[in-house]
Design a protein around this motif. Structure first.
Motif, PDB file in Angstrom:
ATOM      1  N   UNK A  63       0.834  -1.199   0.000  1.00 53.07           N
ATOM      2  CA  UNK A  63       0.000   0.000   0.000  1.00 53.07           C
ATOM      3  C   UNK A  63       0.873   1.255   0.000  1.00 53.07           C
ATOM      4  N   UNK A  64       0.229   2.366  -0.286  1.00 59.78           N
ATOM      5  CA  UNK A  64       0.853   3.681  -0.200  1.00 59.78           C
ATOM      6  C   UNK A  64      -0.076   4.557   0.625  1.00 59.78           C
ATOM      7  N   UNK A  65       0.501   5.293   1.548  1.00 58.64           N
ATOM      8  CA  UNK A  65      -0.299   6.249   2.312  1.00 58.64           C
ATOM      9  C   UNK A  65       0.437   7.564   2.402  1.00 58.64           C
ATOM     10  N   UNK A  66      -0.303   8.596   2.747  1.00 59.42           N
ATOM     11  CA  UNK A  66       0.259   9.944   2.820  1.00 59.42           C
ATOM     12  C   UNK A  66       0.391  10.370   4.274  1.00 59.42           C
ATOM     13  N   UNK A  67       1.587  10.790   4.640  1.00 56.36           N
ATOM     14  CA  UNK A  67       1.818  11.387   5.954  1.00 56.36           C
ATOM     15  C   UNK A  67       1.749  12.893   5.734  1.00 56.36           C
ATOM     16  N   UNK A  68       0.765  13.552   6.346  1.00 61.14           N
ATOM     17  CA  UNK A  68       0.597  14.991   6.074  1.00 61.14           C
ATOM     18  C   UNK A  68       1.740  15.818   6.662  1.00 61.14           C
ATOM     19  N   UNK A  69       1.917  17.035   6.137  1.00 62.00           N
ATOM     20  CA  UNK A  69       2.933  17.921   6.721  1.00 62.00           C
ATOM     21  C   UNK A  69       2.705  18.049   8.229  1.00 62.00           C
ATOM     22  N   UNK A  70       3.761  17.995   8.988  1.00 61.27           N
ATOM     23  CA  UNK A  70       3.729  18.052  10.453  1.00 61.27           C
ATOM     24  C   UNK A  70       2.995  16.868  11.063  1.00 61.27           C
ATOM     25  N   UNK A  71       2.799  15.791  10.288  1.00 63.77           N
ATOM     26  CA  UNK A  71       2.135  14.595  10.791  1.00 63.77           C
ATOM     27  C   UNK A  71       3.119  13.633  11.436  1.00 63.77           C
ATOM     28  N   UNK A  72       2.569  12.525  11.895  1.00 63.87           N
ATOM     29  CA  UNK A  72       3.341  11.502  12.602  1.00 63.87           C
ATOM     30  C   UNK A  72       3.037  10.150  11.982  1.00 63.87           C
ATOM     31  N   UNK A  73       4.072   9.378  11.688  1.00 63.99           N
ATOM     32  CA  UNK A  73       3.939   7.999  11.221  1.00 63.99           C
ATOM     33  C   UNK A  73       4.350   7.106  12.375  1.00 63.99           C
ATOM     34  N   UNK A  74       3.427   6.278  12.854  1.00 62.42           N
ATOM     35  CA  UNK A  74       3.681   5.427  14.009  1.00 62.42           C
ATOM     36  C   UNK A  74       3.777   3.974  13.559  1.00 62.42           C
ATOM     37  N   UNK A  75       4.965   3.378  13.743  1.00 61.47           N
ATOM     38  CA  UNK A  75       5.202   1.967  13.454  1.00 61.47           C
ATOM     39  C   UNK A  75       5.436   1.271  14.791  1.00 61.47           C
ATOM     40  N   UNK A  76       4.877   0.106  14.973  1.00 64.79           N
ATOM     41  CA  UNK A  76       4.919  -0.563  16.266  1.00 64.79           C
ATOM     42  C   UNK A  76       4.780  -2.062  16.064  1.00 64.79           C
ATOM     43  N   UNK A  77       4.982  -2.821  17.119  1.00 69.37           N
ATOM     44  CA  UNK A  77       4.797  -4.272  17.070  1.00 69.37           C
ATOM     45  C   UNK A  77       3.584  -4.646  17.913  1.00 69.37           C
ATOM     46  N   UNK A  78       3.150  -5.878  17.784  1.00 69.93           N
ATOM     47  CA  UNK A  78       2.003  -6.332  18.577  1.00 69.93           C
ATOM     48  C   UNK A  78       2.325  -6.415  20.066  1.00 69.93           C
ATOM     49  N   UNK A  79       3.596  -6.253  20.420  1.00 67.63           N
ATOM     50  CA  UNK A  79       3.951  -6.197  21.833  1.00 67.63           C
ATOM     51  C   UNK A  79       3.298  -5.008  22.531  1.00 67.63           C
ATOM     52  N   UNK A  80       3.027  -3.947  21.772  1.00 65.26           N
ATOM     53  CA  UNK A  80       2.365  -2.766  22.338  1.00 65.26           C
ATOM     54  C   UNK A  80       0.897  -3.073  22.612  1.00 65.26           C
ATOM     55  N   UNK A  81       0.192  -3.559  21.601  1.00 67.58           N
ATOM     56  CA  UNK A  81      -1.248  -3.790  21.743  1.00 67.58           C
ATOM     57  C   UNK A  81      -1.568  -5.018  22.592  1.00 67.58           C
ATOM     58  N   UNK A  82      -0.615  -5.932  22.738  1.00 67.69           N
ATOM     59  CA  UNK A  82      -0.814  -7.122  23.571  1.00 67.69           C
ATOM     60  C   UNK A  82      -0.347  -6.928  25.013  1.00 67.69           C
ATOM     61  N   UNK A  83       0.196  -5.746  25.331  1.00 72.56           N
ATOM     62  CA  UNK A  83       0.673  -5.482  26.691  1.00 72.56           C
ATOM     63  C   UNK A  83      -0.517  -5.451  27.659  1.00 72.56           C
ATOM     64  N   UNK A  84      -0.298  -5.995  28.835  1.00 74.71           N
ATOM     65  CA  UNK A  84      -1.336  -6.040  29.870  1.00 74.71           C
ATOM     66  C   UNK A  84      -1.011  -5.067  30.990  1.00 74.71           C
ATOM     67  N   UNK A  85      -2.048  -4.418  31.537  1.00 71.13           N
ATOM     68  CA  UNK A  85      -1.821  -3.599  32.726  1.00 71.13           C
ATOM     69  C   UNK A  85      -1.936  -4.498  33.965  1.00 71.13           C
ATOM     70  N   UNK A  86      -1.788  -3.948  35.141  1.00 71.26           N
ATOM     71  CA  UNK A  86      -1.817  -4.759  36.365  1.00 71.26           C
ATOM     72  C   UNK A  86      -3.168  -5.437  36.572  1.00 71.26           C
ATOM     73  N   UNK A  87      -4.214  -4.900  35.965  1.00 70.40           N
ATOM     74  CA  UNK A  87      -5.544  -5.503  36.074  1.00 70.40           C
ATOM     75  C   UNK A  87      -5.797  -6.584  35.034  1.00 70.40           C
ATOM     76  N   UNK A  88      -4.807  -6.837  34.144  1.00 68.52           N
ATOM     77  CA  UNK A  88      -4.954  -7.865  33.128  1.00 68.52           C
ATOM     78  C   UNK A  88      -5.669  -7.414  31.872  1.00 68.52           C
ATOM     79  N   UNK A  89      -5.804  -6.086  31.672  1.00 62.99           N
ATOM     80  CA  UNK A  89      -6.471  -5.556  30.486  1.00 62.99           C
ATOM     81  C   UNK A  89      -5.435  -5.259  29.403  1.00 62.99           C
ATOM     82  N   UNK A  90      -5.737  -5.706  28.171  1.00 62.59           N
ATOM     83  CA  UNK A  90      -4.840  -5.426  27.049  1.00 62.59           C
ATOM     84  C   UNK A  90      -4.846  -3.936  26.723  1.00 62.59           C
ATOM     85  N   UNK A  91      -3.694  -3.429  26.257  1.00 61.27           N
ATOM     86  CA  UNK A  91      -3.623  -2.038  25.807  1.00 61.27           C
ATOM     87  C   UNK A  91      -4.481  -1.867  24.557  1.00 61.27           C
ATOM     88  N   UNK A  92      -4.476  -2.755  23.661  1.00 60.37           N
ATOM     89  CA  UNK A  92      -5.260  -2.926  22.433  1.00 60.37           C
ATOM     90  C   UNK A  92      -5.133  -1.774  21.440  1.00 60.37           C
TER      91      UNK A  92
END
Length: 110
Positions: A63-92
């Motif tokens: 795919x191709x996408x456009x990052x607008x001027x002064x925008x932010x491109x966020x690349x991450x792994x599933x380790x972020x969305x699969x992280x659990x807080x102390x209550x056991x809730x996923x960050x998602x």
């Protein structure tokens, strides 16, 4: 699965800084997130892009996408969305999108 039972997710991309165009190929990896200067968040549509090592000739999500001027491109792994807080809730993904939009205030002042 391959004979060893291993696979890998990959996102490979090229960002053209002069235009803000981000061209990427995704194999099972999380989709990139774009945040504009007002905190608006967008995620490209989900294409096939299965992980490498699952099939002998996998299809990639290109795919191709456009990052607008002064925008932010966020690349991450599933380790972020699969992280659990102390209550056991996923960050998602919903919370990641919310955090990206809420916390980005544009580029640093000069």
């Amino acid at each position: 699965m391959n004979d060893t039972g291993l696979f890998v997710t990959v996102l490979y991309g090229v960002l053209l800084c002069s235009t803000g165009e981000f061209v990427f190929a995704r194999a099972g990896h999380e989709r990139p997130i774009v945040v504009d200067r007002e905190g608006g968040v967008s995620v490209p549509p989900l294409g096939l892009g299965i992980p490498l090592g699952v099939l002998p000739d996998p299809e990639l999500d290109v795919q191709t996408l456009a990052v607008p001027p002064d925008g932010l491109l966020l690349l991450y792994t599933d380790g972020v969305t699969d992280a659990l807080n102390v209550g056991g809730t996923f960050f998602d993904m919903g919370r990641l999108r919310e955090a990206g939009g809420d916390t980005y205030s544009g580029p640093p002042s000069s």
